[in-house]
Design a protein around this motif. Structure first.
Motif, PDB file in Angstrom:
ATOM      1  N   THR A  41      93.793  80.112  27.806  1.00  0.00           N
ATOM      2  CA  THR A  41      95.095  79.276  27.887  1.00  0.00           C
ATOM      3  C   THR A  41      95.053  79.310  29.579  1.00  0.00           C
ATOM      4  O   THR A  41      94.787  80.447  30.258  1.00  0.00           O
ATOM      5  CB  THR A  41      96.041  80.134  27.388  1.00  0.00           C
ATOM      6  N   VAL A  63      98.320  75.055  28.815  1.00  0.00           N
ATOM      7  CA  VAL A  63      97.402  74.478  27.862  1.00  0.00           C
ATOM      8  C   VAL A  63      96.812  75.415  27.108  1.00  0.00           C
ATOM      9  O   VAL A  63      95.810  76.125  27.961  1.00  0.00           O
ATOM     10  CB  VAL A  63      96.627  73.371  28.819  1.00  0.00           C
ATOM     11  N   GLY A  64      96.644  75.329  25.990  1.00  0.00           N
ATOM     12  CA  GLY A  64      95.992  76.508  25.099  1.00  0.00           C
ATOM     13  C   GLY A  64      94.689  76.278  25.242  1.00  0.00           C
ATOM     14  O   GLY A  64      93.906  75.354  25.770  1.00  0.00           O
ATOM     15  N   GLU A  65      93.643  77.340  24.762  1.00  0.00           N
ATOM     16  CA  GLU A  65      92.247  77.402  25.105  1.00  0.00           C
ATOM     17  C   GLU A  65      91.615  76.166  24.166  1.00  0.00           C
ATOM     18  O   GLU A  65      92.307  75.754  23.356  1.00  0.00           O
ATOM     19  CB  GLU A  65      91.659  78.685  24.666  1.00  0.00           C
ATOM     20  N   ARG A  66      90.618  75.783  24.269  1.00  0.00           N
ATOM     21  CA  ARG A  66      89.607  74.813  23.437  1.00  0.00           C
ATOM     22  C   ARG A  66      89.703  75.323  22.001  1.00  0.00           C
ATOM     23  O   ARG A  66      89.776  76.514  21.685  1.00  0.00           O
ATOM     24  CB  ARG A  66      88.267  74.616  24.091  1.00  0.00           C
ATOM     25  N   LYS A  67      89.469  74.240  21.408  1.00  0.00           N
ATOM     26  CA  LYS A  67      89.739  74.725  19.781  1.00  0.00           C
ATOM     27  C   LYS A  67      88.350  75.360  19.355  1.00  0.00           C
ATOM     28  O   LYS A  67      87.226  75.156  19.955  1.00  0.00           O
ATOM     29  CB  LYS A  67      89.859  73.462  19.018  1.00  0.00           C
ATOM     30  N   THR A  73      91.955  71.143  24.384  1.00  0.00           N
ATOM     31  CA  THR A  73      93.301  71.131  23.762  1.00  0.00           C
ATOM     32  C   THR A  73      93.907  70.241  24.995  1.00  0.00           C
ATOM     33  O   THR A  73      93.489  70.220  25.914  1.00  0.00           O
ATOM     34  CB  THR A  73      94.027  72.502  24.005  1.00  0.00           C
TER      35      THR A  73
END
Length: 142
Positions: A41, A63-67, A73
């Motif tokens: 994140t 901004v959250g971490e990549r999926k 994200t």
């Protein structure tokens, strides 16, 4: 219809058509998209300013971490400013960890069919080092 009348009608039509083309110069919305492609994140401060220095967007985002599937994200600010073709903007982005970057963009596609003005800042990382960096992109008229 005589020749003068026909020429006058053609002339009027060309003038009206030309006036329609000038409407491309009207202002329209610009969107901004912040993408995180890292595994963590990210806390990001974003400032976007007009060429004359007037701030049009100043926000902080988490901004959250990549999926899990690797997809970024995304946070999107829609219609954060109205602009015309050739308007220029500067962007400054800074992570809470201290990494920062600057870039600029110029509005180019306003008034084109099926085109939108979108400026993108991507947070990326070097896989072998874990260091983060920014990449910038903008919409291309197609």
């Amino acid at each position: 219809m005589d020749r003068r009348t026909a020429l006058a009608m053609i002339s009027t039509g060309v003038t009206a058509w030309g006036a329609g083309c000038l409407s491309i110069d009207r202002a329209g919305p610009v969107d901004f998209q912040l993408m995180n492609v890292t595994g963590e994140t990210q806390h990001v401060a974003v400032t976007i300013s007009e060429h004359d220095g007037k701030t049009v967007l100043s926000e902080s985002y988490e901004v959250g971490e990549r999926k899990p599937n690797g997809e970024a994200t995304v946070i999107r600010e829609e219609k954060f400013v109205e602009a015309r073709n050739d308007d220029r903007f500067a962007i400054d982005v800074e992570l809470s960890s201290g990494e920062s970057a600057e870039s600029g963009f110029q509005v180019m596609c306003m008034g084109r069919d099926n085109a939108m003005e979108l400026f993108v800042a991507e947070i990326r990382e070097y896989p072998e080092k874990g260091d983060t960096y920014f990449e910038f992109e903008q919409s291309v008229c197609g």
